[in-house]
Design a protein around this motif. Sequence first.
Motif, short mmCIF file in Angstrom:
data_model
loop_
_atom_site.label_atom_id
_atom_site.label_comp_id
_atom_site.label_asym_id
_atom_site.label_seq_id
_atom_site.Cartn_x
_atom_site.Cartn_y
_atom_site.Cartn_z
N GLU B 190 0.87 -1.18 0.00
CA GLU B 190 0.00 0.00 0.00
C GLU B 190 0.90 1.21 0.00
N ILE B 191 0.71 2.06 -0.98
CA ILE B 191 1.62 3.20 -1.07
C ILE B 191 0.88 4.49 -1.42
N VAL B 192 1.56 5.58 -1.07
CA VAL B 192 1.06 6.92 -1.38
C VAL B 192 2.03 7.55 -2.35
N ASN B 193 1.50 8.11 -3.42
CA ASN B 193 2.35 8.89 -4.31
C ASN B 193 2.07 10.35 -3.98
N ASN B 194 3.06 11.00 -3.36
CA ASN B 194 2.84 12.31 -2.75
C ASN B 194 2.52 13.41 -3.75
N ARG B 195 1.74 14.37 -3.30
CA ARG B 195 1.37 15.52 -4.12
C ARG B 195 2.59 16.43 -4.31
N ALA B 750 13.54 7.87 -11.09
CA ALA B 750 14.33 8.01 -9.87
C ALA B 750 13.59 7.67 -8.57
N PRO B 751 12.31 8.08 -8.40
CA PRO B 751 11.72 7.87 -7.07
C PRO B 751 11.79 6.43 -6.55
N PRO B 752 11.40 5.40 -7.34
CA PRO B 752 11.50 4.06 -6.76
C PRO B 752 12.95 3.63 -6.51
N ALA B 753 13.89 4.10 -7.33
CA ALA B 753 15.29 3.73 -7.09
C ALA B 753 15.73 4.24 -5.72
N VAL B 754 15.34 5.47 -5.41
CA VAL B 754 15.74 6.06 -4.12
C VAL B 754 15.06 5.33 -2.97
N ILE B 755 13.74 5.13 -3.10
CA ILE B 755 13.03 4.50 -1.98
C ILE B 755 13.44 3.04 -1.82
N ASN B 756 13.66 2.35 -2.92
CA ASN B 756 14.14 0.96 -2.80
C ASN B 756 15.49 0.90 -2.09
N ALA B 757 16.31 1.90 -2.32
CA ALA B 757 17.61 1.93 -1.64
C ALA B 757 17.41 2.17 -0.14
N ILE B 758 16.49 3.04 0.17
CA ILE B 758 16.25 3.34 1.59
C ILE B 758 15.64 2.14 2.30
N SER B 763 15.71 -2.19 6.05
CA SER B 763 15.05 -3.50 6.21
C SER B 763 13.60 -3.35 6.63
N THR B 764 12.92 -2.35 6.10
CA THR B 764 11.47 -2.27 6.28
C THR B 764 10.89 -1.65 5.02
N GLU B 765 9.67 -2.09 4.67
CA GLU B 765 9.02 -1.51 3.48
C GLU B 765 8.08 -0.39 3.86
N ASP B 766 8.01 -0.12 5.16
CA ASP B 766 6.97 0.75 5.66
C ASP B 766 7.40 2.22 5.64
N ILE B 767 7.54 2.77 4.46
CA ILE B 767 7.89 4.19 4.39
C ILE B 767 7.32 4.78 3.10
N ASP B 768 6.82 5.99 3.22
CA ASP B 768 6.25 6.67 2.06
C ASP B 768 7.12 7.87 1.69
N MET B 769 6.92 8.32 0.45
CA MET B 769 7.60 9.53 0.00
C MET B 769 6.87 10.75 0.57
N PRO B 770 7.56 11.83 0.84
CA PRO B 770 9.01 11.93 0.82
C PRO B 770 9.60 11.28 2.07
N ALA B 771 10.68 10.55 1.88
CA ALA B 771 11.34 9.88 3.01
C ALA B 771 12.18 10.93 3.75
N THR B 772 11.48 11.74 4.53
CA THR B 772 12.15 12.78 5.30
C THR B 772 12.90 12.13 6.46
N PRO B 773 13.85 12.84 7.04
CA PRO B 773 14.55 12.26 8.19
C PRO B 773 13.58 11.77 9.27
N GLU B 774 12.53 12.54 9.52
CA GLU B 774 11.59 12.12 10.56
C GLU B 774 10.94 10.77 10.21
N ARG B 775 10.50 10.64 8.95
CA ARG B 775 9.85 9.39 8.56
C ARG B 775 10.83 8.21 8.61
#
Lengths: 263, 783
Positions: B190-195, B750-758, B763-775
């Motif tokens: 389940e993912i969000v594509n940010n505005r 680029a977006p999935p390449a960056v998030i896949n790297a993160i 070792s968790t899939e539970d993160i949405d864009m933008p992957a801010t430091p807080e998230r």
Amino acid sequence: MYDFTYHRASDVADAVSKVRDTGEGQFLAGGHTLIPTLKLRLAKPSDLVDLQGIANLQGISASDDGVTVKAMTTHATVAESKDVQDTIPALASLASGIGDPHVRARGTIGGSIANNDPAADYPAAVVGLGATVKTDQRDIAGDDFFTGMFETALSDGELITEVSFPKANKAAYYKFKNPASRFAIVGVFVAQTGGGVRVTVTGAAPCVFRVSEMEEALASSFSSDAIKDIKIPEDGLNSDIHAQADYRAHLVNVCARRAVDAC
Amino acid sequence: MAENGIGARSLRKEDARFLRGSGNYVDDINRPGQAYATFVRSPHAHARIEKIDTSRAAEASGVVGVFTGDDLAADGVGGLICGWMVTDRNGENMKAPPHPALAQGKVNYVGDHVAIVIANTLAEARDAAELVEVDYGVLPANVDTDKADADGTPQIHDDIPGNMSYDWELGDAAAVDEAIESAAHVTTLEIVNNRLIPNAIEPRSAIGEYDPASDAFTLYTTSQNPHVARLVLSAFCAIAPEHKLRVVAPDVGGGFGSKIFIYAEETVCTWASKKVGCPVKWTADRSESFVSDAHGRDHVTKAELALDSDGKFTALRVSTKASMGAYLSTFASCVPTYLYGTLLAGQYTTPAIYCNVKALFTNTAPVDAYRGAGRPEATYLLERLVEVAARETGTDPAELRKKNFIPPDAFPYTTPVVLAYDSGSYEAVLDKACDIADYRGFAERREEANTRGKLRGIGFSSYIEACGIAPSAAVGSLGAGVGLWEGAQVRFNPTGSVTVFTGSHAHGQGHETTFAQVVADKLGVDFENVEVVHGDTDKGPFGMGTYGSRSIAVGGSAIISACDKLIEKGKKIAAHALEASESDIEYDGGTFSVAGTDRSMSMGEIAFAAYVPHNYPEGLEPGFEESAFYDPVNFTFPAGTQICEVEVDPDTGEVEIIKFSAVDDVGTVINPMIVEGQVHGGVTQGIGQALLENGVYDGDTGQLVSGSYNDYTMPRADDVPTYDVEMYETPCPHNPLGVKGCGEVGAIAAPPAVINAITDALSTEDIDMPATPERVWQALAQA
Ligand SMILES: Cc1cc2nc3c(=O)[nH]c(=O)nc-3n(C[C@H](O)[C@H](O)[C@H](O)COP(=O)(O)OP(=O)(O)OC[C@H]3O[C@@H](n4cnc5c(N)ncnc54)[C@H](O)[C@@H]3O)c2cc1C
């Protein structure tokens, strides 16, 4: 922006009297807070009194005891000052991390502390080093200067002329930047002086504050390990789209440790 | 290769004026006697307008006119349109609410247009705008895409229950259900594509001018497609007939899609210029741009990818809610449908795909095409799913991709979601990207990072996009209200220099250079002697404009067709002058020669002969100028693999991009420097989406919280690494240049390449864009 009358003050007395005489007048320093506020029509001063031409408000002097920075000195000048770098390197480094080159070239120490933005950097150093803020009327202890969000001990029409920072044995500032504005989400200033250790935090709360538990721990052992388990309560900390209170509380600890390590 | 021909790193002709600050943007233009407009905008996300009183504003100093929606209606000015009809899965037409250029009775997002105030100076206009009194009956706001169709969510438009414009589907639901049932493994995400908020460096601007002598209007505007703007303003908004309306889009400082659309401001300024009897100028300030430019993305999606026991993809099921904002913008409806669902096969042989999209209205700025438009959303979804599937099945992510790639001998390849891919070398591209990224050395680098307390991750993105938009008949059958061909005119001047008119529009892409290279190459004239003209409906043929990475593939092909006609005509002129038969004339690089002889004529001599036809073929028209219109036979399919390597600071959650490697197949490369620049810019925007940018509306008030650069984080130079970008050229088989388009590649990939790297690092899939430091910090805390 709304119309206002522009004045260029010749000296401190002239500036102060011009603002007092106009009622709704305001000092204009670097303009990096004031001008955007005017452009957004969020303020409607009748008069702006520009401090730029007052020679006596510019410059830095250093002694064995510390440095004195005149109110209209820009962040870039502080950052690049050999005197500041030699006497209180943490202060030069703090100034070098404010905003971006444009902001540092225009923004002034007087404007910054008069404005007391909760995310501004200088308040951490003013309180952290126990500085003294000198105005056209009096000396105000740094500890008493910042009274709340965008609030200071200044009375209407009171002009900051200079800030004197005593020298510390060791000091460092670590800032976790807001990625957009580059203001502090959390900034921690740590100083070890003759009077003891101070840990001050900006960005995290509505106003700069000290963390006495960390100060005591560092007084007995000046190392990042000594504070690594000290948690800051989230209550009263800022929350916004960049950082909720719990994250800010966590960052206070991280920034404090990094500042200690950098001392 | 000619010095400045196809393949040359020619320096950009336009940079001389841009770098010296002598470009000519709309705001640089000042018309005699012009007045300045400002718009009264809604401070509320959702409100009834009980009353508007403009009387005090109208009397204020310097004011020449104040108008509201009633004034537009009284003059029969039509509302803004959406030009693509999407048909619901029940066979019904999408629901398109009225979109008046100035509100009528209701406002539906913060920044919605309520009135225009025109005065002699901008300051007077702004002062007077504060005197327009509007009584609002504030209504609860609906800004959450995921909840926009839920029971109890405020309904925005009277006739549109559930805030749903359409409930669209594509693919074989039954086949997909069956494949998922019987799958060896199903990966769910389940993912969000940010505005995103476009933030072109030049804000939108318009000057409307009416000339009573000719009874005609001129509109200077920041447009990516001035001809389309004229068509819409004429045919739908009824401002003036097309022959009485000239639209000029001079230098334009970036668009990224946001300047495709026909907005309220230029419509009203043009109309008002006749009402007030002087030119009317408006330029957005940055705060206005944030609230009123069409935004991008904003999807919420649930997806499942089914694999068999060999790791072959057997099915993909996608269910998306796409925010449209408060109204349907000009091309909004096609973005989450035909530019999204059709791309869900990616580079893979997945046999069964089903996609359902609910397009929903929210009290936010309209959402429309933004660099990539639909394809970044599809790519992000698919490439994250594939990466997660690789991790869940313990397969190397590169190997899992290779196993499922469409092989090179399978082209043309028709996917289960309509498109017929024409060419591609997916495995070779991936291998090359792995080499550049030193994928094999990653494990060692990760260990080294661990010793420094840092978490390293690597992520892939193997993307495909449909560009060169688009074959007119195909898009027509899918609901487009226009054809998507392109027009060109190539004119030899009597002295041998060439002026090229194109319907494409450049707003940063460098067409004046690339198109000149193509023409120089084709006609054998000097690059310096080719001038490319665009952006004025009074100059050159009608054209559809620039978006969807179509300019070189469609606009460039039209130019080639016009050049071919010139060469054909040149052969006739040469045959006559050289006293040979036309069939014996050979053409090569600017020279016409009689086969097997040393008799020849240069292109310049031919052009001169055509304009001074003293010794000329009987019956042949003089002059040396040809027009052409090119309608592509298919989309083009740029594809590639991008690999991102990051380091995460677990203490703070900060992400640093250590290395970003890209191998892109954009077909034939006309100018490698420009293509690399396009990839750099696109990747930077993709990194912006992945790490930094987020358009956030307050859930209660509907205010745009990220409405300034203090809160909306644009990527800056120190946020991105030096990129390693290489090309892999598989020419497009169906257009004359073999080009595919490169404008959107980076923002898509680029977006999935960056998030896949993160997610690899965390070792968790539970993160949405933008992957801010807080998230990232929160994800680590929860992992
Ligand atoms: C994009 C951006 C990024 C920034 N990033 C940072 C950051 O990272 N960290 C940070 O700390 N700051 C940051 N700032 C703030 C900036 O550095 C200035 O410190 C701040 O704008 C105020 O200083 P100024 O000289 O511009 O004051 P002005 O804007 O001219 O004045 C601000 C206020 O102070 C009053 N004032 C000015 N001088 C005096 C005086 N001598 N005595 C009494 N009152 C006075 C004025 O009347 C006004 O009310 C940023 C600003 C911008 C625009």
